[in-house]
Write a protein that holds these residues in place. Structure first.
Motif, PDB file in Angstrom:
ATOM      1  N   GLY A  17      13.450  14.483  -8.912  1.00  0.00           N
ATOM      2  CA  GLY A  17      12.731  15.625  -8.210  1.00  0.00           C
ATOM      3  C   GLY A  17      13.254  15.544  -6.796  1.00  0.00           C
ATOM      4  O   GLY A  17      13.931  14.494  -6.401  1.00  0.00           O
ATOM      5  N   TRP A  18      12.672  16.358  -5.888  1.00  0.00           N
ATOM      6  CA  TRP A  18      13.228  16.336  -4.426  1.00  0.00           C
ATOM      7  C   TRP A  18      12.789  14.758  -3.849  1.00  0.00           C
ATOM      8  O   TRP A  18      13.133  14.276  -3.052  1.00  0.00           O
ATOM      9  N   LEU A  19      11.297  14.508  -4.296  1.00  0.00           N
ATOM     10  CA  LEU A  19      10.731  13.417  -3.852  1.00  0.00           C
ATOM     11  C   LEU A  19      11.290  12.169  -4.035  1.00  0.00           C
ATOM     12  O   LEU A  19      11.925  11.164  -3.421  1.00  0.00           O
ATOM     13  N   ASP A  20      11.822  12.125  -5.182  1.00  0.00           N
ATOM     14  CA  ASP A  20      12.708  10.913  -5.966  1.00  0.00           C
ATOM     15  C   ASP A  20      14.058  10.832  -5.205  1.00  0.00           C
ATOM     16  O   ASP A  20      14.441   9.580  -4.864  1.00  0.00           O
ATOM     17  N   ARG A  21      14.508  12.002  -5.047  1.00  0.00           N
ATOM     18  CA  ARG A  21      15.936  11.845  -4.435  1.00  0.00           C
ATOM     19  C   ARG A  21      15.738  11.432  -2.757  1.00  0.00           C
ATOM     20  O   ARG A  21      16.485  10.564  -2.378  1.00  0.00           O
ATOM     21  N   LEU A  46       0.818  -1.124  -0.029  1.00  0.00           N
ATOM     22  CA  LEU A  46      -0.107  -0.046   0.055  1.00  0.00           C
ATOM     23  C   LEU A  46       0.850   1.249   0.010  1.00  0.00           C
ATOM     24  O   LEU A  46       0.572   2.324  -0.672  1.00  0.00           O
ATOM     25  N   ILE A  47       1.942   1.092   0.770  1.00  0.00           N
ATOM     26  CA  ILE A  47       2.883   2.319   0.582  1.00  0.00           C
ATOM     27  C   ILE A  47       3.724   2.362  -0.372  1.00  0.00           C
ATOM     28  O   ILE A  47       4.004   3.430  -1.144  1.00  0.00           O
ATOM     29  N   LEU A  53       9.403   3.204 -14.665  1.00  0.00           N
ATOM     30  CA  LEU A  53      10.494   3.941 -15.603  1.00  0.00           C
ATOM     31  C   LEU A  53      10.894   3.107 -16.703  1.00  0.00           C
ATOM     32  O   LEU A  53      11.073   3.874 -17.776  1.00  0.00           O
ATOM     33  N   ASP A  54      10.988   1.819 -16.622  1.00  0.00           N
ATOM     34  CA  ASP A  54      11.358   1.010 -17.529  1.00  0.00           C
ATOM     35  C   ASP A  54      10.353   0.734 -18.672  1.00  0.00           C
ATOM     36  O   ASP A  54      10.388   1.044 -19.819  1.00  0.00           O
ATOM     37  N   VAL A  55       8.899   1.014 -18.181  1.00  0.00           N
ATOM     38  CA  VAL A  55       7.866   1.107 -19.105  1.00  0.00           C
ATOM     39  C   VAL A  55       7.682   2.334 -19.721  1.00  0.00           C
ATOM     40  O   VAL A  55       7.406   2.520 -21.170  1.00  0.00           O
ATOM     41  N   SER A  56       7.810   3.296 -19.072  1.00  0.00           N
ATOM     42  CA  SER A  56       7.771   4.870 -19.890  1.00  0.00           C
ATOM     43  C   SER A  56       8.663   5.146 -20.811  1.00  0.00           C
ATOM     44  O   SER A  56       8.679   5.743 -21.600  1.00  0.00           O
ATOM     45  N   GLY A  57       9.945   4.277 -21.019  1.00  0.00           N
ATOM     46  CA  GLY A  57      10.748   4.319 -21.922  1.00  0.00           C
ATOM     47  C   GLY A  57      10.325   3.488 -23.190  1.00  0.00           C
ATOM     48  O   GLY A  57      10.948   3.656 -24.203  1.00  0.00           O
ATOM     49  N   GLN A  58       9.454   2.742 -23.165  1.00  0.00           N
ATOM     50  CA  GLN A  58       8.974   1.497 -24.292  1.00  0.00           C
ATOM     51  C   GLN A  58       8.383   2.581 -25.490  1.00  0.00           C
ATOM     52  O   GLN A  58       7.827   3.593 -25.320  1.00  0.00           O
ATOM     53  N   PRO A  59       8.841   2.029 -26.719  1.00  0.00           N
ATOM     54  CA  PRO A  59       8.462   2.803 -27.975  1.00  0.00           C
ATOM     55  C   PRO A  59       6.869   3.003 -28.103  1.00  0.00           C
ATOM     56  O   PRO A  59       6.416   3.876 -28.413  1.00  0.00           O
ATOM     57  N   TYR A  60       6.048   1.931 -27.479  1.00  0.00           N
ATOM     58  CA  TYR A  60       4.791   2.178 -27.422  1.00  0.00           C
ATOM     59  C   TYR A  60       4.209   3.161 -26.569  1.00  0.00           C
ATOM     60  O   TYR A  60       2.996   3.764 -26.697  1.00  0.00           O
ATOM     61  N   ILE A  61       4.847   3.421 -25.586  1.00  0.00           N
ATOM     62  CA  ILE A  61       4.534   4.517 -24.702  1.00  0.00           C
ATOM     63  C   ILE A  61       4.572   5.840 -25.491  1.00  0.00           C
ATOM     64  O   ILE A  61       4.032   6.827 -25.223  1.00  0.00           O
ATOM     65  N   VAL A  87       5.677   4.922  -7.821  1.00  0.00           N
ATOM     66  CA  VAL A  87       4.991   5.705  -8.684  1.00  0.00           C
ATOM     67  C   VAL A  87       5.114   7.035  -8.837  1.00  0.00           C
ATOM     68  O   VAL A  87       5.716   7.523  -9.981  1.00  0.00           O
ATOM     69  N   TRP A  88       5.246   7.543  -7.760  1.00  0.00           N
ATOM     70  CA  TRP A  88       5.181   9.146  -7.390  1.00  0.00           C
ATOM     71  C   TRP A  88       6.844   9.315  -7.516  1.00  0.00           C
ATOM     72  O   TRP A  88       7.085  10.386  -8.455  1.00  0.00           O
ATOM     73  N   SER A  89       7.679   8.664  -7.089  1.00  0.00           N
ATOM     74  CA  SER A  89       9.194   8.828  -7.347  1.00  0.00           C
ATOM     75  C   SER A  89       9.510   8.619  -8.889  1.00  0.00           C
ATOM     76  O   SER A  89      10.056   9.506  -9.191  1.00  0.00           O
ATOM     77  N   ALA A  90       8.737   7.695  -9.418  1.00  0.00           N
ATOM     78  CA  ALA A  90       9.274   7.691 -10.911  1.00  0.00           C
ATOM     79  C   ALA A  90       8.680   8.879 -11.607  1.00  0.00           C
ATOM     80  O   ALA A  90       9.303   9.359 -12.614  1.00  0.00           O
ATOM     81  N   ALA A  91       7.337   9.084 -11.359  1.00  0.00           N
ATOM     82  CA  ALA A  91       6.956  10.282 -12.127  1.00  0.00           C
ATOM     83  C   ALA A  91       7.577  11.662 -12.021  1.00  0.00           C
ATOM     84  O   ALA A  91       7.694  12.226 -12.967  1.00  0.00           O
ATOM     85  N   GLY A  92       8.203  11.797 -10.805  1.00  0.00           N
ATOM     86  CA  GLY A  92       8.868  12.961 -10.759  1.00  0.00           C
ATOM     87  C   GLY A  92      10.612  12.617 -10.619  1.00  0.00           C
ATOM     88  O   GLY A  92      11.179  13.050  -9.740  1.00  0.00           O
ATOM     89  N   ARG A  93      10.846  11.961 -11.606  1.00  0.00           N
ATOM     90  CA  ARG A  93      12.142  11.510 -11.676  1.00  0.00           C
ATOM     91  C   ARG A  93      13.407  12.576 -11.346  1.00  0.00           C
ATOM     92  O   ARG A  93      13.162  13.630 -12.019  1.00  0.00           O
TER      93      ARG A  93
END
Lengths: 302, 259
Positions: free
Chosen positions: A128-132, A113-114, A192-200, A120-126
């Protein structure tokens, strides 16, 4: 879901359990010493008494004989007899297993749950402050052994006056903290892996963005590796649980298991081993069913 | 195929500059790579422009900038007097198969760009027919299609994302290169038919000069981020000015003779 697939998986699980039990028997038999090892040093017990005890416990039987007898006891539900408690293993095991299961299920639920939103949040703001922050925190937690983590949490809880005996909050906290770093990192890298896919990239070029991109494209694709990880996380939690229970005094399988090993209480060792294996197999099966539910390609192939 | 020189250009690319910062992982030093150094192009509606050049010349970057996928550092892309929208410029990628979500059915793959435009789902079957895919394919997963079918679906999806009512640009970024020859020929015929039917303008990114010569009304040669030569294919191939283009032609001819 095809019935045949499920039946095949269950049969497979049964074979696996049989294999694990056989291996545990052989390994335990090879380990030096037995339950009466210490009793030999007791001057009040004569050799005849010892021989009688051996006979009574079935300790002078051969390994195959013991195994077959144990299988019989599994069939009637008693799982052998504990030498130390002089009770069927099942009466000792079930209440403890329930306690361990409570702990692992609560930790499993909480940690995912956590981990899911955080990753997801960390990957979305790659970068960024949260990710770091997340990356730094998970690195620190990953480097901390469960043992140290448990002691640390215990120390803090006692110092702050939060500690109450029999309270599940403490062991669950430790287990969640132990499981979290790996889960968060996997969720993050899956996304992150998925968001680099050609179909994305193609989807973005069609103007697909926002919630639609996340919920129809990114997250379903990222779910595949995570469904497999789900099964493994069950295994990780159970093995951490055995240790954490012992340190924090939670009356689960952990303390019983440790005590049984120290006393070489043969069947009382086999019992928890088999039970953890069953939990693990159930976890992996659950992960596969999850995968089956999530990925239309697998539904087509099986 | 002589260009109507007096007609106002439909798509204009002006002084496009784009560079990338590449950071090497170990030292953390950043290195600037200039992909485009001031590209000017015009394209008429319903025409085909081929952009050729060796790998690393900046072809794909140019395509991505025109399609609006990468913002240029400076310069502009103008279509009908303003910045083009996604429904006016679409791109088919280098590997059309990989650009399809493997967990979608053909129908879903097509529905995605259509739905966000608010168009009716009946358009889907229409699009399938347009690219020569059978109606029965609609319920299959895209990952179950053959390479040729995937290429057709990628084309259908790009068409579905485009606006029917206005003239549009379709960019093919080496999309035909990964296909085998018979499928490639089918796709070329399909593209020619669609151009006549819908008045599409094509930008064909290619390293294959014979393909460019066959399909294009005009060929532009990109070298090191600049257009070094432009003209109708028959003129260019007979009398190449730029030494780099001469080399490209020589290489293609040598390869053709080998085969």
């Amino acid at each position: 879901m095809s019935k045949r697939y499920l039946v095949r998986r269950l049969l497979h699980a049964l074979f696996l359990l049989a294999g694990i039990s056989l291996l545990s028997f052989v390994l335990l038999e090879l380990a030096p010493g037995d339950f009466l090892g210490e009793a030999k040093l007791n001057p009040q017990l004569g050799p005849q008494t010892l021989a009688a005890l051996r006979q009574q416990y079935g300790m002078n039987q051969s390994l195959p004989q013991k195994y077959v007898r144990w299988l019989g006891s599994v069939a009637d539900g008693s799982f052998g007899v504990s030498f130390a408690y002089n009770l069927p293993v099942s009466t000792l095991l079930w209440p403890r297993a329930r306690k361990t299961l409570q702990l692992t299920l609560a930790s499993l639920f909480l940690s995912w749950l956590i981990a899911l939103p955080l990753g997801v949040w960390s990957a979305a703001g790659r970068d960024g402050w949260l990710d770091r922050g997340v990356r730094a925190a998970t690195s620190a937690l990953v480097a901390l052994p469960d043992l140290v983590l448990a002691c640390l949490v215990l120390f803090v809880a006692v110092r702050m006056g939060w500690y109450r005996s029999g309270d599940a909050a403490l062991p669950v906290t430790v287990l969640v903290l132990a499981a979290l770093p790996a889960l968060v990192r996997h969720v993050r890298s899956a996304v992150l892996d998925v968001s680099g896919q050609p179909y994305i990239r193609a989807a973005r070029s069609h103007g697909i963005s926002g919630a639609r991109l996340w919920f129809r494209w990114l997250l379903p694709a990222a779910a595949n590796p995570l469904a497999s990880l789900f099964g493994l996380s069950v295994a990780g939690l159970i093995s951490s649980s055995l240790l954490v229970e012992t340190i924090l005094g939670w009356p689960g399988l952990g303390p019983l298991f440790l005590e049984a090993i120290a006393a070489r209480d043969f069947y009382l060792v086999i019992g928890p081993v088999m039970l953890s294996a069953a939990f693990l197999i159930a976890g992996v099966l659950l992960g596969d069913l999850l995968l089956y539910a999530l990925d239309p390609r697998i539904r087509v192939d099986t | 195929m002589v260009l109507p020189t007096n007609a106002a250009p439909f798509l204009t690319v002006r002084k496009l500059v784009k560079s990338f910062r590449r950071r090497s992982g170990l030292t953390g030093r950043t290195q600037e790579v200039q992909a485009l150094r001031g590209v000017d192009l015009e394209l008429q509606a319903g025409q085909t422009l081929a952009i050729v050049g060796a790998s690393g010349a900046g072809k794909s970057t140019l395509a991505r900038c025109i399609a609006g996928l990468d913002p240029p550092d400076s310069g502009e892309v103008v279509l009908g007097g303003r910045k083009p929208a996604h429904r006016e410029v679409q791109m088919i990628f280098q590997d059309p198969g990989a650009s399809l979500n493997p967990r979608f059915t053909v129908e879903e793959a097509l529905a995605e760009p259509i739905e966000i435009r608010g168009n009716a789902r009946s358009v889907i079957l229409d699009r399938l027919a347009q690219v020569g895919l059978p109606e029965t394919a609609a319920s299959r997963l895209t990952s179950q299609l053959s390479g040729g079918q995937k290429a057709r679906l990628a084309l259908a999806r790009a068409l579905a994302a485009l606006d029917d009512r206005v003239p549009c640009v379709l960019i093919l970024d080496e999309s035909l290169a990964s296909l085998d020859l018979s499928v490639q020929a089918q796709m070329i015929n399909l593209l020619v038919d669609l151009q006549q039917l819908r008045g599409l303008a094509y930008i064909l990114i290619a390293h294959d000069l014979s393909l460019a010569a066959h399909l294009a009304d005009e060929v532009a040669v990109l070298h090191a981020g600049r257009i070094v030569e432009r003209g109708a294919p028959h003129q260019l191939f007979q009398k190449p000015d730029h030494p780099h283009f001469q080399e490209l032609i020589a290489a293609t001819l040598a390869w053709d003779e080998d085969v």
